[in-house]
Design an enzyme around this catalytic site. Structure first.
Site, PDB file in Angstrom:
ATOM      1  N   HIS A   1      38.177 -26.037  22.945  1.00  0.00           N
ATOM      2  CA  HIS A   1      38.448 -27.186  22.080  1.00  0.00           C
ATOM      3  C   HIS A   1      39.933 -27.542  22.167  1.00  0.00           C
ATOM      4  O   HIS A   1      40.784 -26.682  22.452  1.00  0.00           O
ATOM      5  CB  HIS A   1      38.075 -26.857  20.630  1.00  0.00           C
ATOM      6  CG  HIS A   1      36.605 -26.951  20.355  1.00  0.00           C
ATOM      7  ND1 HIS A   1      36.079 -26.937  19.085  1.00  0.00           N
ATOM      8  CD2 HIS A   1      35.549 -27.063  21.192  1.00  0.00           C
ATOM      9  CE1 HIS A   1      34.762 -27.041  19.145  1.00  0.00           C
ATOM     10  NE2 HIS A   1      34.411 -27.104  20.413  1.00  0.00           N
TER      11      HIS A   1
ATOM     12  N   GLU B   1      42.184 -28.076  19.914  1.00  0.00           N
ATOM     13  CA  GLU B   1      43.087 -27.300  19.058  1.00  0.00           C
ATOM     14  C   GLU B   1      43.375 -25.924  19.646  1.00  0.00           C
ATOM     15  O   GLU B   1      44.502 -25.419  19.567  1.00  0.00           O
ATOM     16  CB  GLU B   1      42.464 -27.091  17.667  1.00  0.00           C
ATOM     17  CG  GLU B   1      42.099 -28.356  16.917  1.00  0.00           C
ATOM     18  CD  GLU B   1      40.648 -28.774  17.144  1.00  0.00           C
ATOM     19  OE1 GLU B   1      40.191 -28.763  18.310  1.00  0.00           O
ATOM     20  OE2 GLU B   1      39.981 -29.126  16.156  1.00  0.00           O
TER      21      GLU B   1
ATOM     22  N   CYS C   1      36.716 -27.783  13.605  1.00  0.00           N
ATOM     23  CA  CYS C   1      35.468 -27.054  13.327  1.00  0.00           C
ATOM     24  C   CYS C   1      35.819 -25.668  12.771  1.00  0.00           C
ATOM     25  O   CYS C   1      36.984 -25.296  12.641  1.00  0.00           O
ATOM     26  CB  CYS C   1      34.635 -26.934  14.594  1.00  0.00           C
ATOM     27  SG  CYS C   1      35.291 -25.736  15.785  1.00  0.00           S
TER      28      CYS C   1
ATOM     29  N   CYS D   1      37.987 -23.528  15.161  1.00  0.00           N
ATOM     30  CA  CYS D   1      39.395 -23.944  15.216  1.00  0.00           C
ATOM     31  C   CYS D   1      40.088 -23.692  13.889  1.00  0.00           C
ATOM     32  O   CYS D   1      41.275 -23.347  13.845  1.00  0.00           O
ATOM     33  CB  CYS D   1      39.478 -25.404  15.639  1.00  0.00           C
ATOM     34  SG  CYS D   1      38.884 -25.641  17.335  1.00  0.00           S
TER      35      CYS D   1
END
Lengths: 147, 147
Positions: free
Chosen positions: B56, B58, B86, B89
């Site tokens: 992801h 992040e 999410c 993260c």
């Protein structure tokens, strides 16, 4: 000799990973991912070595297993991890759609379950496999750190 | 010209990352980490390219920033991300001790806040910066996917 392909058999392999973390002065947590009784991903905590909080055992094992399977999804795989996963790793378990998660010892402070059952409903969960061995390695590590 | 070093200024940089994900047919989310008004980590979603659910925006930005700072901890840094993080993260944000998190648009289905306020109490949170632009890029992506 250990019976082959039981949960204890595979957790022993995750403990071998945790031992490697221990020897590298990392918080001793290890994980493996298993597909059809074959280990397709391994990881041990490397947050210190890699200077990276995302380098948890589970994350590294999931990344390795996804590479082996050539699939983001591990829905026919089982993750064995010595200690209850944290929130971050719980999130990764969800995204990877792991079929089953087996952990050794609970982690009351940093384990995901402190925040409720955040694993997907479909994920099968087994806990307490080689619990004592998994916990003892952590205890030993932190006792030595304190001394 | 955009005013320098405002939240909107930095969110625009995160949006540039999201745009790169979009152009690579990845879910268009982008993130940057800022220390003393300097961008020290960038990331855009690469889960398809890397076949890895952990990739992801992040996570990649946090890993990059930690490498730059030579520190696991980012307690003097701000994360800008186009969409609400999410669970995974959110967990990484906690471990990295980010001082501040700024996101553009909420994510009611997969955002961490669905499960309560799971960010550390110390983490400063700002939301809604360039919200419309951040959300529109996602909408456009999924509309095209459906066609």
């Amino acid at each position: 000799m250990d019976e082959l392909f039981t949960d204890a058999y595979f957790m022993k392999k995750a403990l071998d990973e945790a031992q490697m973390a221990y020897e590298n002065e990392e918080i001793p947590i290890g994980a493996i991912v298993v597909f059809e009784n074959k280990i397709i991903g391994k990881g041990h905590n490397q947050t210190e070595k890699l200077t990276d909080v995302t380098a948890h055992a589970e994350m590294l094992a999931i990344t390795a297993a996804s590479s082996y399977m050539n699939s983001k999804f591990l829905d026919e795989c089982t993750l064995y991890v010595t200690i209850e996963p944290c929130l971050m790793c719980c999130g990764a378990i969800g995204w990877s759609r792991l079929k089953r998660v087996v952990f050794g010892a609970a982690e009351p402070k940093f384990g995901y379950s402190k925040h409720g059952n955040l694993l997907p409903a479909k994920t099968e969960l087994t806990t307490g496999i080689l619990e004592k061995e998994c916990r003892e390695l952590m205890k030993q590590f932190f006792a030595e750190k304190r001394d």
